[in-house]
Design a protein around this motif. Sequence first.
Motif, PDB file in Angstrom:
ATOM      1  N   PHE A   1       0.799  -1.220   0.000  1.00  0.00           N
ATOM      2  CA  PHE A   1       0.000   0.000   0.000  1.00  0.00           C
ATOM      3  C   PHE A   1       0.839   1.282   0.000  1.00  0.00           C
ATOM      4  CE2 PHE A   1      -2.984   3.181   1.537  1.00  0.00           C
ATOM      5  CZ  PHE A   1      -4.106   2.885   0.785  1.00  0.00           C
ATOM      6  N   PRO A   2       1.899   1.386   0.823  1.00  0.00           N
ATOM      7  CA  PRO A   2       2.704   2.617   0.771  1.00  0.00           C
ATOM      8  C   PRO A   2       3.287   2.886  -0.614  1.00  0.00           C
ATOM      9  CG  PRO A   2       3.225   1.342   2.734  1.00  0.00           C
ATOM     10  CD  PRO A   2       2.371   0.464   1.869  1.00  0.00           C
TER      11      PRO A   2
ATOM     12  N   PHE B   1       2.259   6.708  -6.213  1.00  0.00           N
ATOM     13  CA  PHE B   1       1.723   7.114  -7.516  1.00  0.00           C
ATOM     14  C   PHE B   1       0.270   7.577  -7.434  1.00  0.00           C
ATOM     15  CE2 PHE B   1       4.957   3.817  -8.141  1.00  0.00           C
ATOM     16  CZ  PHE B   1       5.871   4.519  -8.912  1.00  0.00           C
ATOM     17  N   LEU B   2      -0.489   7.008  -6.514  1.00  0.00           N
ATOM     18  CA  LEU B   2      -1.909   7.341  -6.437  1.00  0.00           C
ATOM     19  C   LEU B   2      -2.145   8.712  -5.803  1.00  0.00           C
ATOM     20  CD1 LEU B   2      -3.353   3.851  -5.440  1.00  0.00           C
ATOM     21  CD2 LEU B   2      -3.388   4.942  -7.687  1.00  0.00           C
ATOM     22  N   ALA B   3      -1.345   9.089  -4.814  1.00  0.00           N
ATOM     23  CA  ALA B   3      -1.514  10.403  -4.183  1.00  0.00           C
ATOM     24  C   ALA B   3      -1.247  11.539  -5.173  1.00  0.00           C
ATOM     25  CB  ALA B   3      -0.621  10.519  -2.951  1.00  0.00           C
ATOM     26  N   PRO B   4      -0.136  11.516  -5.926  1.00  0.00           N
ATOM     27  CA  PRO B   4       0.077  12.578  -6.919  1.00  0.00           C
ATOM     28  C   PRO B   4      -0.968  12.590  -8.028  1.00  0.00           C
ATOM     29  CG  PRO B   4       2.140  11.460  -6.436  1.00  0.00           C
ATOM     30  CD  PRO B   4       1.052  10.651  -5.799  1.00  0.00           C
TER      31      PRO B   4
ATOM     32  N   TYR C   1      -4.199   3.732   6.655  1.00  0.00           N
ATOM     33  CA  TYR C   1      -4.223   4.093   5.232  1.00  0.00           C
ATOM     34  C   TYR C   1      -4.586   5.562   5.061  1.00  0.00           C
ATOM     35  CZ  TYR C   1      -4.455  -0.964   4.159  1.00  0.00           C
ATOM     36  OH  TYR C   1      -4.221  -2.300   4.038  1.00  0.00           O
ATOM     37  N   TRP C   2      -5.588   5.997   5.832  1.00  0.00           N
ATOM     38  CA  TRP C   2      -6.060   7.374   5.713  1.00  0.00           C
ATOM     39  C   TRP C   2      -4.986   8.360   6.164  1.00  0.00           C
ATOM     40  CZ3 TRP C   2      -7.170  11.547   8.929  1.00  0.00           C
ATOM     41  CH2 TRP C   2      -7.973  12.557   8.354  1.00  0.00           C
ATOM     42  N   LEU C   3      -4.330   8.073   7.283  1.00  0.00           N
ATOM     43  CA  LEU C   3      -3.280   8.954   7.784  1.00  0.00           C
ATOM     44  C   LEU C   3      -2.107   9.032   6.809  1.00  0.00           C
ATOM     45  CD1 LEU C   3      -3.025   8.110  11.603  1.00  0.00           C
ATOM     46  CD2 LEU C   3      -3.767  10.265  10.581  1.00  0.00           C
TER      47      LEU C   3
ATOM     48  N   CYS D   1       6.783  11.917  -2.596  1.00  0.00           N
ATOM     49  CA  CYS D   1       6.109  10.879  -1.802  1.00  0.00           C
ATOM     50  C   CYS D   1       7.017   9.673  -1.563  1.00  0.00           C
ATOM     51  CB  CYS D   1       4.832  10.427  -2.506  1.00  0.00           C
ATOM     52  SG  CYS D   1       3.524  11.673  -2.562  1.00  0.00           S
ATOM     53  N   ALA D   2       7.941   9.451  -2.472  1.00  0.00           N
ATOM     54  CA  ALA D   2       8.832   8.297  -2.340  1.00  0.00           C
ATOM     55  C   ALA D   2       9.810   8.467  -1.189  1.00  0.00           C
ATOM     56  CB  ALA D   2       9.593   8.072  -3.643  1.00  0.00           C
ATOM     57  N   VAL D   3      10.114   9.715  -0.822  1.00  0.00           N
ATOM     58  CA  VAL D   3      11.131   9.953   0.211  1.00  0.00           C
ATOM     59  C   VAL D   3      10.757   9.309   1.546  1.00  0.00           C
ATOM     60  CG1 VAL D   3      12.320  11.699   1.573  1.00  0.00           C
ATOM     61  CG2 VAL D   3      12.021  12.024  -0.887  1.00  0.00           C
ATOM     62  N   PRO D   4       9.588   9.626   2.150  1.00  0.00           N
ATOM     63  CA  PRO D   4       9.276   8.993   3.445  1.00  0.00           C
ATOM     64  C   PRO D   4       9.024   7.489   3.335  1.00  0.00           C
ATOM     65  CG  PRO D   4       7.404  10.278   2.662  1.00  0.00           C
ATOM     66  CD  PRO D   4       8.544  10.588   1.756  1.00  0.00           C
ATOM     67  N   VAL D   5       8.614   7.019   2.157  1.00  0.00           N
ATOM     68  CA  VAL D   5       8.358   5.589   1.988  1.00  0.00           C
ATOM     69  C   VAL D   5       9.677   4.815   1.882  1.00  0.00           C
ATOM     70  CG1 VAL D   5       7.374   3.821   0.483  1.00  0.00           C
ATOM     71  CG2 VAL D   5       6.102   5.934   0.931  1.00  0.00           C
ATOM     72  N   PHE D   6      10.587   5.298   1.045  1.00  0.00           N
ATOM     73  CA  PHE D   6      11.830   4.564   0.802  1.00  0.00           C
ATOM     74  C   PHE D   6      12.889   4.800   1.879  1.00  0.00           C
ATOM     75  CE2 PHE D   6      10.031   4.028  -3.409  1.00  0.00           C
ATOM     76  CZ  PHE D   6      10.456   2.750  -3.736  1.00  0.00           C
ATOM     77  N   MET D   7      12.588   5.644   2.859  1.00  0.00           N
ATOM     78  CA  MET D   7      13.500   5.755   4.002  1.00  0.00           C
ATOM     79  C   MET D   7      13.614   4.424   4.730  1.00  0.00           C
ATOM     80  SD  MET D   7      12.579   9.531   5.528  1.00  0.00           S
ATOM     81  CE  MET D   7      13.591   9.332   7.001  1.00  0.00           C
ATOM     82  N   ARG D   8      12.630   3.557   4.525  1.00  0.00           N
ATOM     83  CA  ARG D   8      12.675   2.214   5.120  1.00  0.00           C
ATOM     84  C   ARG D   8      13.885   1.436   4.610  1.00  0.00           C
ATOM     85  NH1 ARG D   8      13.527  -1.705   7.099  1.00  0.00           N
ATOM     86  NH2 ARG D   8      12.215  -3.332   7.999  1.00  0.00           N
ATOM     87  N   HIS D   9      14.372   1.802   3.426  1.00  0.00           N
ATOM     88  CA  HIS D   9      15.510   1.113   2.822  1.00  0.00           C
ATOM     89  C   HIS D   9      16.771   1.956   2.930  1.00  0.00           C
ATOM     90  CE1 HIS D   9      12.465  -1.602   1.206  1.00  0.00           C
ATOM     91  NE2 HIS D   9      11.818  -0.543   0.769  1.00  0.00           N
TER      92      HIS D   9
END
Length: 231
Positions: free
Chosen positions: A61-62, A67-70, A143-145, A175-183
Amino acid sequence: MPKRGRVIWAVFKREFFSYFRNPTGYVFITLFVFLSAVAAFWQENFFLNNLDNLDQLNKFFPYLLIFLAPAITMGLWADERRQGTAELLLTLPASDATLVAGKYLAALGIYSVALVFSLSNVVVLLFLGSPDQGMLAATYFGYWLMGAALLALGLLASQLTENLTVAFVLGSVFCAVPVFMRHAGVLFTGRARRVAEQLSAIEQFRDLASGVITASSVIYFLSIALGVLYL
């Protein structure tokens, strides 16, 4: 209703309903529901684990939101700049904050509608078994947050250009920045790596996905949204 509230409501109605006056809104919701269903159920692990939950969807989902948020926000400011109406909008007797709030709430409303339709995933789980409804509620709140935070990033990207394609690509990068910080292990080691991973959207979503609503997760996503909206 105070003047500021009327302005926010007027901008919200304009953006929210215009999104559904053309096929774009319906295509987005259909795509959103389809991709979430694919991620949730069209994988062998869902049946091999034999658990009636959304664990498979939670993994993807993240990345879908990158892509869905933009896709929701790309035209909110870029279209105004492209059509030359941004200057007119900014000359209205309203503060910048109210205009930004109206557009952001419209994007959040569109996203919320898409999430409601994606509850079809929950219906499937109820049909297959007896899922933990508290966990599902916490997951959807997560998901909403997460969407609320990434939509703010997409809105910022839309404000920086008048080209819709550039707004979409730039929004995806933001949007990829906070998501890919996991890696972050790819770039950092030691303490820097641990801090970056802990501050990733995926890590902060983990508790919510497990059915636990923590103050740290809520504050994390709301802080991103409010901070970026301030920018």
